[in-house]
Design an enzyme around this catalytic site. Structure first.
Site, mmCIF file in Angstrom:
data_model
loop_
_atom_site.group_PDB
_atom_site.id
_atom_site.type_symbol
_atom_site.label_atom_id
_atom_site.label_comp_id
_atom_site.label_asym_id
_atom_site.label_seq_id
_atom_site.Cartn_x
_atom_site.Cartn_y
_atom_site.Cartn_z
ATOM 1 N N PRO A 200 -0.697 -3.017 -15.069
ATOM 2 C CA PRO A 200 0.282 -3.703 -14.218
ATOM 3 C C PRO A 200 -0.404 -4.417 -13.049
ATOM 4 O O PRO A 200 -1.543 -4.076 -12.717
ATOM 5 C CB PRO A 200 1.183 -2.584 -13.696
ATOM 6 C CG PRO A 200 0.839 -1.372 -14.473
ATOM 7 C CD PRO A 200 -0.487 -1.575 -15.091
ATOM 8 N N GLU A 422 26.213 6.295 3.104
ATOM 9 C CA GLU A 422 24.893 6.910 2.914
ATOM 10 C C GLU A 422 25.007 8.432 2.881
ATOM 11 O O GLU A 422 24.311 9.092 2.109
ATOM 12 C CB GLU A 422 23.926 6.470 4.015
ATOM 13 C CG GLU A 422 23.626 4.965 4.055
ATOM 14 C CD GLU A 422 23.151 4.393 2.734
ATOM 15 O OE1 GLU A 422 22.547 5.140 1.935
ATOM 16 O OE2 GLU A 422 23.403 3.199 2.479
ATOM 17 N N HIS A 425 25.877 9.438 -0.633
ATOM 18 C CA HIS A 425 24.706 9.509 -1.522
ATOM 19 C C HIS A 425 23.932 10.793 -1.261
ATOM 20 O O HIS A 425 23.516 11.489 -2.182
ATOM 21 C CB HIS A 425 23.739 8.349 -1.231
ATOM 22 C CG HIS A 425 24.178 7.011 -1.733
ATOM 23 N ND1 HIS A 425 24.594 6.801 -3.014
ATOM 24 C CD2 HIS A 425 24.228 5.800 -1.126
ATOM 25 C CE1 HIS A 425 24.886 5.512 -3.172
ATOM 26 N NE2 HIS A 425 24.678 4.885 -2.032
HETATM 27 P P1 ADP Z 1 -5.064 -6.780 -10.269
HETATM 28 O O1 ADP Z 1 -6.167 -7.729 -10.573
HETATM 29 O O2 ADP Z 1 -4.998 -5.621 -11.211
HETATM 30 O O3 ADP Z 1 -3.744 -7.422 -10.108
HETATM 31 P P2 ADP Z 1 -6.594 -6.413 -7.923
HETATM 32 O O4 ADP Z 1 -7.874 -5.968 -8.508
HETATM 33 O O5 ADP Z 1 -6.540 -7.841 -7.506
HETATM 34 O O6 ADP Z 1 -5.390 -6.110 -8.874
HETATM 35 O O7 ADP Z 1 -6.251 -5.470 -6.716
HETATM 36 C C1 ADP Z 1 -5.768 -5.960 -5.517
HETATM 37 C C2 ADP Z 1 -6.249 -5.106 -4.382
HETATM 38 O O8 ADP Z 1 -5.685 -3.810 -4.439
HETATM 39 C C3 ADP Z 1 -7.732 -4.884 -4.390
HETATM 40 O O9 ADP Z 1 -8.386 -5.901 -3.705
HETATM 41 C C4 ADP Z 1 -7.884 -3.565 -3.679
HETATM 42 O O10 ADP Z 1 -7.894 -3.744 -2.286
HETATM 43 C C5 ADP Z 1 -6.611 -2.839 -4.020
HETATM 44 N N1 ADP Z 1 -6.823 -1.891 -5.120
HETATM 45 C C6 ADP Z 1 -6.228 -1.929 -6.322
HETATM 46 N N2 ADP Z 1 -6.611 -0.889 -7.085
HETATM 47 C C7 ADP Z 1 -7.485 -0.198 -6.356
HETATM 48 C C8 ADP Z 1 -8.256 0.991 -6.600
HETATM 49 N N3 ADP Z 1 -8.179 1.653 -7.758
HETATM 50 N N4 ADP Z 1 -9.048 1.436 -5.606
HETATM 51 C C9 ADP Z 1 -9.128 0.769 -4.446
HETATM 52 N N5 ADP Z 1 -8.448 -0.340 -4.163
HETATM 53 C C10 ADP Z 1 -7.619 -0.827 -5.100
HETATM 54 ZN ZN ZN Z 2 24.636 2.818 -1.636
#
Ligand code: ADP
Ligand code: ZN
Ligand code: MG
Length: 615
Positions: A200, A422, A425
């Protein structure tokens, strides 16, 4: 090159203007004074003319006075000077010299006639060049715009990627290939060519690809699939060729194709424009991957969050045959990611990252990175010297629901309705054992929501049972039910809840086979509408009769949930009133305080509504 071109153009324009000016001066200087053709005739009749020079339609008249005077004049284009004089009855002889069409002044005349045209042409050319963007692009659009980052410098390493241990383990192999290709080749092993990172958005695919390059210390050529689809047909393929050429020259190297689904969709599917272009680009990628000889140590890493729509040709052995899956991080992973991103930031001692991790199910790595950053910004705005748990809590809510909108002005009545809604809920969520425990309830408006009730599962959840669904639906109904019980009228405030409950009920019936009457089967074929991107269409594979039954089942599930919520809230009316009052004075209750309040004995009710609806 852009500014150089501009300077040149400016210079040319300047020169052109000067030349025009000089021409006009020369032309106008030739004539001392201009007279009418009738005056020329009368001069001729008076026998005062020495000579008339005819140059096209321009006449230069020299008189026989002493000193001779010079006049210019013009005649009509289709009459000759001789005719004019004859018709006017001039009898004395007048010397007429006709200048050839190739005369210098004629040449000037032609240029002057064409000058505006040339001028506009130049402007048009100039504007066209401008429209091509930054100068050089017109010449080089076929070249890859890959961003290169060369290895050997610190860059990103596996240490920067938290969690995702299995993915890292698999990619370590790739690092080995890049570092010690000979070792594998000497044993006759074929080095894999393509690795597909699947997961994702925000789970760290791009980050991980960079980390592989960083670990291996090799150049990293990255380009995004969506960039291929940008321009003219054929450009994408040319870019791919160029990109791979560069990588091969710098081998060992990594080519990273981000968002490969933008070009790698099933070929032959979909409608419309960019489709041919995609196909060509995809073909070129396949050609390049197949064209690696065994010695060119280039590994292609591609990333996508939509493996389901990829062309099968991409996935066959010898191409992207290695697949590394990245999931949304579990609680331990989230804690590790939070730790990575908290490094170097002054985090207060009262912050327990484990608790933060627990409160953020479903957050991706990117969400968590954003969360830490938001907390830091918030702490700075609050002029604190360290980031405390308050900021983390606030940031979580912000990421989930949007920023608080304390300034939104709402009437007393609306505020009261929100409080009961609320509280409704919360009561249902708290009392039903299959609901996720309620963590926080607030009547501060956030994003689109008037108020919110936050419940968080004790553990990460990948499965739901029938009872859980029923309880969640009842909780969703709790808001509307409370409004109805207390105010005896219904508002639009519950529309989102109703939508959720209805969708849940429908999914239970048609997707999860949870309906007793219709049995354990699914209804409708979900289809990806490729040409519309994320659109999902449902193909009906059942009769009208079944459709009606589905509707009835959905209705009975929703009604059941409503009735359950109604009975629970009716039985706990005093608790509802107590909680709603508390919310009206305190706005937000959470954690321990909320649990204590919910589990205590509610005081008896005297009057529920402090503000009458007709206020
Ligand atoms: P994707 O390419 O899967 O959409 P990215 O690699 O661009 O995601 O991730 C975006 C940012 O989220 C990264 O630059 C980092 O800062 C953070 N991030 C995502 N996953 C990790 C992870 N496993 N550990 C540390 N930072 C993460
Ligand atoms: Zn509601
Ligand atoms: Mg990415």
């Amino acid at each position: 090159m852009g500014s150089g071109f501009l300077k040149n153009t400016g210079a040319y324009l300047g020169i052109a203007l000067i030349v025009i000016g000089v021409f006009y001066l020369m032309v106008s200087n030739q004539s001392s004074s201009e007279i009418a053709i009738t005056e020329v005739i009368s001069l001729a009749q008076d026998d005062r003319i020495e000579n008339i020079t005819v140059d096209g339609n321009n006449l230069t008249v020299t008189t026989n006075d002493y000193p001779p005077q010079k006049f210019t004049s013009r005649k009509e284009s289709d009459s000759s000077m001789v005719d004019i004089l004859q018709n006017a009855g001039v009898t004395n002889t007048v010397k007429i010299t006709v200048k050839g069409a190739s005369g210098v002044s004629n040449f000037l005349g032609i240029i002057i006639n064409f000058l505006p045209l040339i001028f506009f042409g130049a402007i048009l050319l100039f504007m066209m060049r401008q429209a091509q963007g930054t100068g050089s692009q017109a010449m080089s659009f076929g070249r890859s715009r890959a961003r290169v980052s060369l290895g050997n410098k610190p860059g990103v390493t596996f240490g920067d990627v938290a969690g995702a241990d299995e993915a890292k383990l698999e990619l370590e192999e790739v690092v080995e290939f890049l570092k010690h290709a000979e070792r594998f080749l000497s044993l006759g092993a074929k080095i894999p060519r393509g690795v597909l990172l699947v997961g994702p958005p925000g789970t760290g695919k791009t980050l991980l690809a960079k980390a592989v390059a960083g670990e291996a210390g090799v150049p990293f050529f990255s380009i995004s699939g969506s960039e291929f689809v940008e321009m003219f047909v054929g450009v994408g393929a040319a870019r791919v060729r160029d990109l791979f050429d560069q990588a091969k020259k710098n081998s060992p190297a990594i080519v990273f194709v981000d968002e490969i689904d933008a070009v790698g969709r099933h070929r032959g599917a979909g409608l419309g424009g960019g489709h041919d272009e995609r196909e060509q680009t995809l073909n070129q990628i396949l050609v390049e991957i197949d064209g690696f000889d065994s010695t060119s140590n280039v590994i292609v890493i591609a990333a996508t969050n939509r493996p389901d729509i990829l062309d099968p040709a991409l996935l066959r052995p010898g191409r992207f045959d290695r697949r590394v899956t990245l999931d949304l991080p579990d609680i331990a992973g989230r804690q590790a990611i939070l730790k990575v991103h908290s490094q170097g930031k002054p985090i207060d001692n009262n912050v327990n990252l484990e608790v933060v991790a627990k409160e953020t199910p479903g957050f991706s790595g990117a969400d968590l990175a954003n969360l830490v950053n938001e907390a830091a910004i918030l702490a700075a705005r609050r002029k604190k010297t360290s980031i405390t748990f308050d900021e983390f809590g606030e940031s979580i809510d912000r990421v989930l629901l949007g920023p608080e909108r304390k300034s939104r002005i709402i009437s007393h009545l609306e505020r009261e309705i929100t409080a009961y809604h609320e509280a409704g809920h919360t009561i249902v969520g708290h009392l039903l054992p299959d609901c996720d425990p309620v963590q926080k309830v607030s009547i501060v408006s956030r994003g689109m929501a008037g108020g919110y009730t936050k419940s968080i599962p004790a553990e990460d959840r990948h499965m739901y049972s029938l009872d859980q669904f029923k309880s969640m639906m009842a909780m969703a109904m709790g808001g509307r039910v409370a409004e109805q019980i207390i105010f005896e009228k219904i508002t639009t405030g519950a529309s989102n809840d109703l939508e959720n409950a209805t969708r849940m009920a429908r999914n239970m019936v048609v997707r999860y086979g949870m309906s007793e009457n219709l049995g354990p089967r699914t209804f409708g074929e979900r289809e990806e509408m490729v040409f519309l991107g994320r659109q999902i269409s449902e193909q009906r594979d059942y009769s009208d009769n079944i459709a009606q039954q589905i509707d009835e089942e959905v209705k009975s599930l929703v009604t059941e949930a409503y009735d359950l919520a109604h009975s629970m809230i009716s039985k706990n009316r005093a608790k509802l009133v107590q909680l709603a009052r508390h919310l009206l004075t305190h706005e937000t209750v959470e954690g321990e305080e909320l649990i204590t309040l919910l589990d205590s004995e509610a005081p008896p009710i005297e009057s529920e509504v402090t503000h009458q609806p007709n206020e």
